[in-house]
Design an enzyme around this catalytic site. Sequence first.
Site, short mmCIF file in Angstrom:
data_model
loop_
_atom_site.label_atom_id
_atom_site.label_comp_id
_atom_site.label_asym_id
_atom_site.label_seq_id
_atom_site.Cartn_x
_atom_site.Cartn_y
_atom_site.Cartn_z
N PHE A 144 23.30 -21.12 -27.92
CA PHE A 144 24.96 -21.51 -28.20
C PHE A 144 25.74 -20.70 -27.22
O PHE A 144 25.86 -19.68 -26.65
CB PHE A 144 25.55 -20.73 -29.53
CG PHE A 144 26.90 -21.48 -29.73
CD1 PHE A 144 27.16 -22.38 -30.09
CD2 PHE A 144 28.06 -20.32 -29.11
CE1 PHE A 144 28.69 -22.82 -30.37
CE2 PHE A 144 29.37 -21.01 -29.45
CZ PHE A 144 29.61 -21.83 -29.88
N ASP A 229 24.72 -14.95 -20.84
CA ASP A 229 25.94 -15.15 -21.25
C ASP A 229 25.94 -14.28 -22.55
O ASP A 229 25.37 -13.89 -23.39
CB ASP A 229 25.54 -16.40 -22.21
CG ASP A 229 26.91 -16.85 -22.84
OD1 ASP A 229 27.63 -15.94 -23.23
OD2 ASP A 229 26.88 -18.01 -23.44
N LYS A 258 35.56 -13.65 -25.33
CA LYS A 258 35.94 -13.16 -26.54
C LYS A 258 36.70 -11.71 -26.53
O LYS A 258 37.75 -11.68 -26.48
CB LYS A 258 34.44 -13.03 -27.22
CG LYS A 258 34.08 -14.36 -27.67
CD LYS A 258 33.06 -14.52 -29.16
CE LYS A 258 33.11 -15.92 -29.22
NZ LYS A 258 31.90 -16.55 -29.00
C1 LIG Z 1 31.71 -17.87 -28.46
C2 LIG Z 1 30.76 -18.16 -27.39
C3 LIG Z 1 30.91 -18.93 -26.45
C4 LIG Z 1 32.12 -20.00 -26.05
O1 LIG Z 1 33.22 -19.28 -26.10
P1 LIG Z 1 34.57 -19.98 -26.51
O2 LIG Z 1 35.67 -18.88 -25.94
O3 LIG Z 1 34.53 -20.45 -27.86
O4 LIG Z 1 34.48 -21.13 -25.74
C5 LIG Z 1 29.73 -19.06 -25.51
N1 LIG Z 1 28.53 -18.43 -25.58
C6 LIG Z 1 28.56 -17.38 -26.42
C7 LIG Z 1 27.21 -16.77 -26.77
C8 LIG Z 1 29.53 -17.37 -27.54
O5 LIG Z 1 29.32 -16.66 -28.53
#
Ligand SMILES: *Cc1c(COP(=O)(O)O)cnc(C)c1O
Length: 404
Positions: A144, A229, A258
């Site tokens: 994700f 990520d 985040k």
């Molecule tokens: C939430 C998330 C994203 C995307 O972030 P947004 O601010 O919603 O675009 C990408 N990678 C991971 C692992 C995430 O948890």
Amino acid sequence: MTNIMNQQQYIELEDKFGAHNYKPLDVVLNRGEGVWVWDVNGKKYLDCLSSYSAVNQGHCHPKILRTMTEQAQKLTLTSRAFRNDQLGLFYRELCELTDSHKVLPMNSGAEAVETVIKAVRKWGYQVKGIQKDRAEIIVCKNNFHGRTITIVGFSTDKSSREGFGPFTQGFKIIPFGSPKALEGAITPNTVGFLVEPIQCEAGVIIPLAGYLKEVRTICEKRNIVLILDEIQTGLGRTGKLLAEEHDGIEADLTLIGKALSGGFYPVSAVLSNSEVLGVLRPGEHGSTFGGNPLACAVARTAIKVLIEEKMIENAASMGAYFLNELKGIKSPKIKEVRGKGLMIGVEFFSEIGGARQYCERLKDRGLLCKETHDNIIRFSPPLLIKREEIDWALERIEAVLNED
Ligand SMILES: *Cc1c(COP(=O)(O)O)cnc(C)c1O
């Protein structure tokens, strides 16, 4: 009373005028403080989702709030056509904290992901000498990384991608947790490997210890960029500042977002330990809001409180406690409990008919959490949670599991 509508009316309003791209629990919140949130009827809940780990520092942290309001009265946006007095300080503090050399500021997590895709491709052409438009990036099954067309194009989740094609070329998908699969997938055109240290959205999937270490070695040997990520795992969630520290490694590029603002404002960043970000020249990438003084000021304080208030250490110790207590719950419904720090997943047997029903029942008892996929509940409370609050949560979790 200022609330002229009742809870049901708020829900109807959202459903009538809003797109239905989420299936929220029917709780209408209007206040938050620390680990607690309140609904429009004044009922109090323990937040065990933390807005997908964007409020690691707790709701409405007073120090971040002060920075937000102070900076908002001074200067909010200059665009990067001009410089501002917060950006350089934000860069330096983030680099010192994470041992990075360069930062590229964006807003959402998906934008940070898009940014690294552009940067590693360019690096591949310029530095590695890959032929035009041939660059490949390796990603993992069940990843994700966000919701843009390019990103969902390399998702393996049906509901994320079906109906949204055609997609961006140049991605190769391998199983998560297998260094061997990575070795086998690398070609002379490979520029990077994009991976989450823990697949949180996929249901808190934790690779074997040492996975990232092996991956680090392979990327080094084959001259490809390791991109982690850490948008959800970073900033203390797993009990370390970055989850890569559990394996004692450093990625070439790290994505954070985040909790970078403590939930006040969308702020993301690409951190670079290599020369990859150096390939981007003026005019080749940008964002109107990326690096704005309000975002930078808020992020600086959000990072500061995370460190000063020892939230990372607390995530490690309270996470270990929560995990251990959850593992101690004897229930024939639970298939597995797993976690690292305060990123905890409880997987149920599929025979029980989905985890959603337990989220609903926990909500009724004052605990908010969300199912991820059908059979898994993620517990990821704000990192300042105390032992008594975990005990409070455990009582409710046990009670709900013992019903019927
Ligand atoms: C939430 C998330 C994203 C995307 O972030 P947004 O601010 O919603 O675009 C990408 N990678 C991971 C692992 C995430 O948890």
